[in-house]
Design a protein around this motif. Structure first.
Motif, PDB file in Angstrom:
ATOM      1  N   THR A  29       0.838  -1.203   0.000  1.00 34.87           N
ATOM      2  CA  THR A  29       0.000   0.000   0.000  1.00 34.87           C
ATOM      3  C   THR A  29       0.869   1.248   0.000  1.00 34.87           C
ATOM      4  O   THR A  29       0.650   2.172  -0.783  1.00 34.87           O
ATOM      5  CB  THR A  29      -0.937   0.001   1.230  1.00 34.87           C
ATOM      6  N   ILE A  32       2.505   1.731  -3.411  1.00 35.24           N
ATOM      7  CA  ILE A  32       1.558   2.240  -4.407  1.00 35.24           C
ATOM      8  C   ILE A  32       1.309   3.728  -4.199  1.00 35.24           C
ATOM      9  O   ILE A  32       1.363   4.519  -5.140  1.00 35.24           O
ATOM     10  CB  ILE A  32       0.238   1.444  -4.350  1.00 35.24           C
ATOM     11  N   HIS A  33       1.083   4.125  -2.964  1.00 33.46           N
ATOM     12  CA  HIS A  33       0.838   5.542  -2.678  1.00 33.46           C
ATOM     13  C   HIS A  33       2.059   6.392  -3.001  1.00 33.46           C
ATOM     14  O   HIS A  33       1.934   7.473  -3.581  1.00 33.46           O
ATOM     15  CB  HIS A  33       0.423   5.738  -1.225  1.00 33.46           C
ATOM     16  N   TYR A  36       2.387   6.808  -6.748  1.00 34.22           N
ATOM     17  CA  TYR A  36       1.381   7.720  -7.281  1.00 34.22           C
ATOM     18  C   TYR A  36       1.735   9.172  -6.950  1.00 34.22           C
ATOM     19  O   TYR A  36       1.644  10.053  -7.808  1.00 34.22           O
ATOM     20  CB  TYR A  36      -0.006   7.378  -6.755  1.00 34.22           C
ATOM     21  N   LYS A  40       2.181  11.151 -10.137  1.00 29.35           N
ATOM     22  CA  LYS A  40       0.887  11.804 -10.359  1.00 29.35           C
ATOM     23  C   LYS A  40       0.234  11.365 -11.666  1.00 29.35           C
ATOM     24  O   LYS A  40      -0.316  12.165 -12.418  1.00 29.35           O
ATOM     25  CB  LYS A  40       1.028  13.334 -10.357  1.00 29.35           C
ATOM     26  N   ILE A  43      -0.914   4.270 -12.434  1.00 31.92           N
ATOM     27  CA  ILE A  43       0.093   3.338 -11.932  1.00 31.92           C
ATOM     28  C   ILE A  43      -0.056   1.996 -12.634  1.00 31.92           C
ATOM     29  O   ILE A  43      -1.163   1.470 -12.734  1.00 31.92           O
ATOM     30  CB  ILE A  43      -0.065   3.133 -10.417  1.00 31.92           C
ATOM     31  N   ILE A 106      -6.473   1.507  -0.447  1.00 36.75           N
ATOM     32  CA  ILE A 106      -5.973   2.566  -1.317  1.00 36.75           C
ATOM     33  C   ILE A 106      -6.815   3.827  -1.187  1.00 36.75           C
ATOM     34  O   ILE A 106      -8.048   3.757  -1.163  1.00 36.75           O
ATOM     35  CB  ILE A 106      -5.987   2.075  -2.796  1.00 36.75           C
ATOM     36  N   LYS A 107      -6.150   4.975  -1.173  1.00 35.85           N
ATOM     37  CA  LYS A 107      -6.863   6.247  -1.141  1.00 35.85           C
ATOM     38  C   LYS A 107      -7.571   6.472  -2.470  1.00 35.85           C
ATOM     39  O   LYS A 107      -7.134   5.998  -3.515  1.00 35.85           O
ATOM     40  CB  LYS A 107      -5.880   7.381  -0.870  1.00 35.85           C
ATOM     41  N   ARG A 109      -7.792   8.889  -4.583  1.00 37.06           N
ATOM     42  CA  ARG A 109      -7.178   9.611  -5.702  1.00 37.06           C
ATOM     43  C   ARG A 109      -6.251   8.748  -6.562  1.00 37.06           C
ATOM     44  O   ARG A 109      -5.904   9.114  -7.667  1.00 37.06           O
ATOM     45  CB  ARG A 109      -6.433  10.827  -5.187  1.00 37.06           C
ATOM     46  N   VAL A 110      -5.837   7.591  -6.070  1.00 38.46           N
ATOM     47  CA  VAL A 110      -4.922   6.724  -6.810  1.00 38.46           C
ATOM     48  C   VAL A 110      -5.675   6.022  -7.937  1.00 38.46           C
ATOM     49  O   VAL A 110      -6.757   5.485  -7.745  1.00 38.46           O
ATOM     50  CB  VAL A 110      -4.269   5.681  -5.872  1.00 38.46           C
ATOM     51  N   GLU A 111      -5.085   6.021  -9.131  1.00 35.47           N
ATOM     52  CA  GLU A 111      -5.695   5.363 -10.277  1.00 35.47           C
ATOM     53  C   GLU A 111      -4.697   4.378 -10.873  1.00 35.47           C
ATOM     54  O   GLU A 111      -3.493   4.565 -10.790  1.00 35.47           O
ATOM     55  CB  GLU A 111      -6.084   6.386 -11.335  1.00 35.47           C
TER      56      GLU A 111
END
Length: 121
Positions: A29, A32-33, A36, A40, A43, A106-107, A109-111
């Motif tokens: 996690t 990944i964050h 990202y 920006k 991913i 995952i938050k 905003r993450v794509e």
């Protein structure tokens, strides 16, 4: 008496569903964050994972894993029914052989790129 207590303890633990449930992989996690926030942009999960997986599914808040299982014909039995109760996060579930093997929180905003997005079979 000790043997009876031991047998009862083992049976109790083995019948407990939460004993076999997946926990969030905090290391993945964070990875990944971090990726990202650094890039920006979308991913590619293939570049961030070091384990085998076939697909992934994103569980949104208040989704019911049993309904997802039926719809996509996958096994999410090792997920808690409360896995997606945080409004600010989604649960990224990695799938291998139609069974959940790893989860991340995952938050929003993450794509992700959609190269391995789960599709209805």
């Amino acid at each position: 008496m000790k043997k009876i207590f031991l047998i009862i303890s083992i049976l109790t633990l083995s019948s407990c569903d939460s004993f076999f449930q997946l926990n969030f992989d905090r290391e993945l996690t964070d990875k990944i964050h971090s990726e990202y926030l650094k890039e920006k942009k979308l991913i590619d999960l293939n570049n961030l994972t070091d384990f085998e997986w076939d697909n992934y599914y994103i569980i949104y808040p208040y989704s019911i894993p049993e309904e997802i299982e039926k719809k996509y014909k996958i096994d999410l039995s090792n997920l808690s029914e409360y896995v997606a109760m945080d409004d600010s996060k989604r649960v990224l579930v990695f799938i291998k052989n139609k069974k959940s093997i790893k989860i991340c929180q995952i938050k929003y905003r993450v794509e992700f790129t959609e190269n391995k997005l789960l599709k209805i079979l």
